[in-house]
Design a protein around this motif. Sequence first.
Motif, PDB file in Angstrom:
ATOM      1  N   LEU A 251       0.829  -1.201   0.000  1.00 17.21           N
ATOM      2  CA  LEU A 251       0.000   0.000   0.000  1.00 17.21           C
ATOM      3  C   LEU A 251       0.864   1.252   0.000  1.00 17.21           C
ATOM      4  CD1 LEU A 251      -2.622  -1.129   2.670  1.00 17.21           C
ATOM      5  CD2 LEU A 251      -2.883  -1.159   0.178  1.00 17.21           C
ATOM      6  N   VAL A 252       1.770   1.331   0.936  1.00 14.76           N
ATOM      7  CA  VAL A 252       2.711   2.445   1.041  1.00 14.76           C
ATOM      8  C   VAL A 252       4.057   1.851   1.425  1.00 14.76           C
ATOM      9  CG1 VAL A 252       3.095   4.757   1.979  1.00 14.76           C
ATOM     10  CG2 VAL A 252       0.799   3.803   2.007  1.00 14.76           C
ATOM     11  N   SER A 253       5.137   2.423   0.890  1.00 15.49           N
ATOM     12  CA  SER A 253       6.472   1.916   1.202  1.00 15.49           C
ATOM     13  C   SER A 253       7.338   3.020   1.809  1.00 15.49           C
ATOM     14  CB  SER A 253       7.149   1.368  -0.057  1.00 15.49           C
ATOM     15  OG  SER A 253       7.508   2.424  -0.924  1.00 15.49           O
ATOM     16  N   ARG A 283      -2.054   7.630  -0.432  1.00 14.48           N
ATOM     17  CA  ARG A 283      -2.188   6.174  -0.393  1.00 14.48           C
ATOM     18  C   ARG A 283      -2.568   5.688   1.006  1.00 14.48           C
ATOM     19  NH1 ARG A 283       3.182   4.132  -3.777  1.00 14.48           N
ATOM     20  NH2 ARG A 283       2.530   4.895  -5.825  1.00 14.48           N
ATOM     21  N   PHE A 284      -1.978   6.319   2.021  1.00 16.79           N
ATOM     22  CA  PHE A 284      -2.265   5.919   3.401  1.00 16.79           C
ATOM     23  C   PHE A 284      -3.704   6.252   3.751  1.00 16.79           C
ATOM     24  CE2 PHE A 284      -1.311   6.135   8.094  1.00 16.79           C
ATOM     25  CZ  PHE A 284      -0.985   4.803   8.206  1.00 16.79           C
ATOM     26  N   ALA A 287      -5.876   3.662   2.146  1.00 15.43           N
ATOM     27  CA  ALA A 287      -5.819   2.367   2.829  1.00 15.43           C
ATOM     28  C   ALA A 287      -6.634   2.371   4.113  1.00 15.43           C
ATOM     29  CB  ALA A 287      -4.368   2.005   3.124  1.00 15.43           C
ATOM     30  N   THR A 288      -6.748   3.540   4.760  1.00 13.03           N
ATOM     31  CA  THR A 288      -7.471   3.624   6.036  1.00 13.03           C
ATOM     32  C   THR A 288      -8.871   4.223   5.861  1.00 13.03           C
ATOM     33  OG1 THR A 288      -6.462   5.792   6.486  1.00 13.03           O
ATOM     34  CG2 THR A 288      -5.323   3.844   7.339  1.00 13.03           C
ATOM     35  N   ARG A 289      -9.402   4.158   4.651  1.00 17.78           N
ATOM     36  CA  ARG A 289     -10.737   4.709   4.383  1.00 17.78           C
ATOM     37  C   ARG A 289     -11.793   3.974   5.216  1.00 17.78           C
ATOM     38  NH1 ARG A 289      -9.172   1.690  -0.054  1.00 17.78           N
ATOM     39  NH2 ARG A 289     -10.611   0.017  -0.693  1.00 17.78           N
ATOM     40  N   GLY A 318      -1.337  11.556   6.673  1.00 13.78           N
ATOM     41  CA  GLY A 318      -0.122  10.822   6.313  1.00 13.78           C
ATOM     42  C   GLY A 318       0.900  10.700   7.418  1.00 13.78           C
ATOM     43  N   SER A 319       0.497  10.777   8.660  1.00  9.60           N
ATOM     44  CA  SER A 319       1.430  10.631   9.777  1.00  9.60           C
ATOM     45  C   SER A 319       0.839   9.693  10.812  1.00  9.60           C
ATOM     46  CB  SER A 319       1.744  11.981  10.412  1.00  9.60           C
ATOM     47  OG  SER A 319       0.577  12.558  10.970  1.00  9.60           O
TER      48      SER A 319
END
Length: 531
Positions: A251-253, A283-284, A287-289, A318-319
């Motif tokens: 998902l995120v790298s 992206r984060f 993923a957390t939608r 994003g943190s």
Amino acid sequence: MIQLSRWKVVLVVLAVILGALLAYPNLLSPAQRAALPDFVPKNALNLGLDLQGGSYLLLEVDVDEMRQARLDNLVEDVRVSLNETGVALARIEREAAGAVVRVAPADQDAAFRALQPLGSQPGLAGAAAERTVSRVGNDGIRVVFTPQALEQMGPNAVEQSIEVVRRRIDALGTREPSITRQGANRIVVQAPGESDPEELERVIGQTAQLTFQMVDDENTVQDALAGRVPPGSELVYDEFNTPYLVKTRVLVSGENLTRAEVSTDQNNRPAIGFRFDGQGARRFAEATRPENRGKLFAIILDGKVISAPRINSPIPNGSGIIEGQFTIAEASEMVNLLNGGALPAPLTVEERRVVTAELGADAVQAGAISVAVGGVIIVAFMILSYGWLFGGISVIGLVLNGLMIIAAMSLTQATLTLPGIAGLILTFAVAVDANVLIYERMRDEARAGRSVIASMDAGFNRAMGTIIDANLTTLVAALIMFVFGAGPVRGFAWTLTIGVFTSVFSAVLVAQVLLAYWLRVKKPKTLPIAE
């Protein structure tokens, strides 16, 4: 030119004060330097590996494994792209440069449209696509890396590895590490002052690949442990050997990571705070939608699950923090690794050794003796050849020259190595060359019947062309060595370059100021060196 100009006097006085101020810390111990007031410079000379000892590592970049990982990612991208568009996948045939996707003939057009974006990825040099997508028969689509992309994977991986290794060593506080490329896939690391090469290897050898992947809640871990791992998923373990079945898609790298820092969780235990860039934040957030509320996602570092939190609410900024059973030391080390970046390929240690400073101690002692003997010979020659006045002025310039060299190397934090000592000795050996040229020209003019002032003025004016030509030639040679050389050769070139500038300054400007002062006070009728 022999006038006692105010700006020349100020320049010489400033050079003496700054030189003494910057060179002074070299006479103190580390504890004494730390106790100096904040406004006083504390930098001392950095000694190279050959003078103070340290660790030596020869690393090899595993380019083959990196290429295999890139091919695996390509295959996974193909699988995810087809799944998102609902195209049934018959099979994937692996090739050396990519894969051939087999679908039903009726689905080839839809599959080709779905996979076309994979071929529009920006190339390694930013000039062309690094992957191509083409049709094969009526049921196949080939997705492969271009020959140029495959060819550049190795060199790019080595260059990126060098930069990552450099950042990680800098985070350890090691001064002036030497990190150079050797051959096609090898890196030589020399870290002065690091006495444990295994500790150095442990820090710089970790790939530090951070990924965020969803936990597969549609299949069971028990089935996967029994050998029935579903396509698109993989088994990953944590430090306690607990298995997790996670989606292969990342998902995120860590490539999207902009900052990592030591933080604390809600129970005031050490944790790792992180922040993503704009792309990573989007992206984060995706993923957390809300649709994924209650699901688990795994945070994986170097193939090991370090945390698997539950998604309770969207995270749009994003943190966040990574919780785990960290100590302060472990969290600090992980932060350094993440901030240093991920290695593009694994590193294999081919050779490791500890370099002691015994050779360096002998070299320093021999160098000190050489400098002392050379200094005595130079002083004796100048005094005997030009008398106490003119010879003494040359000696004063020589002392100031040495002071400014040490100050300049301390200020720039240049590393002194064995070749650097050779460059230092060579600088001292030719430091009075400018004085000799000036004095000999003065002597010739005085013997030709010119006055003292005219002789001295002609000495400086007519000798300057030769002095500049000679030192420019030396600078060109030093520049060539610095640009095309590596390690010790560059150390020699840097020391020599500093010495050229300081020797010309000390020989010409200091001599002008002191001789002009003598001329104003004594008002001599004859030139002493012409008698």
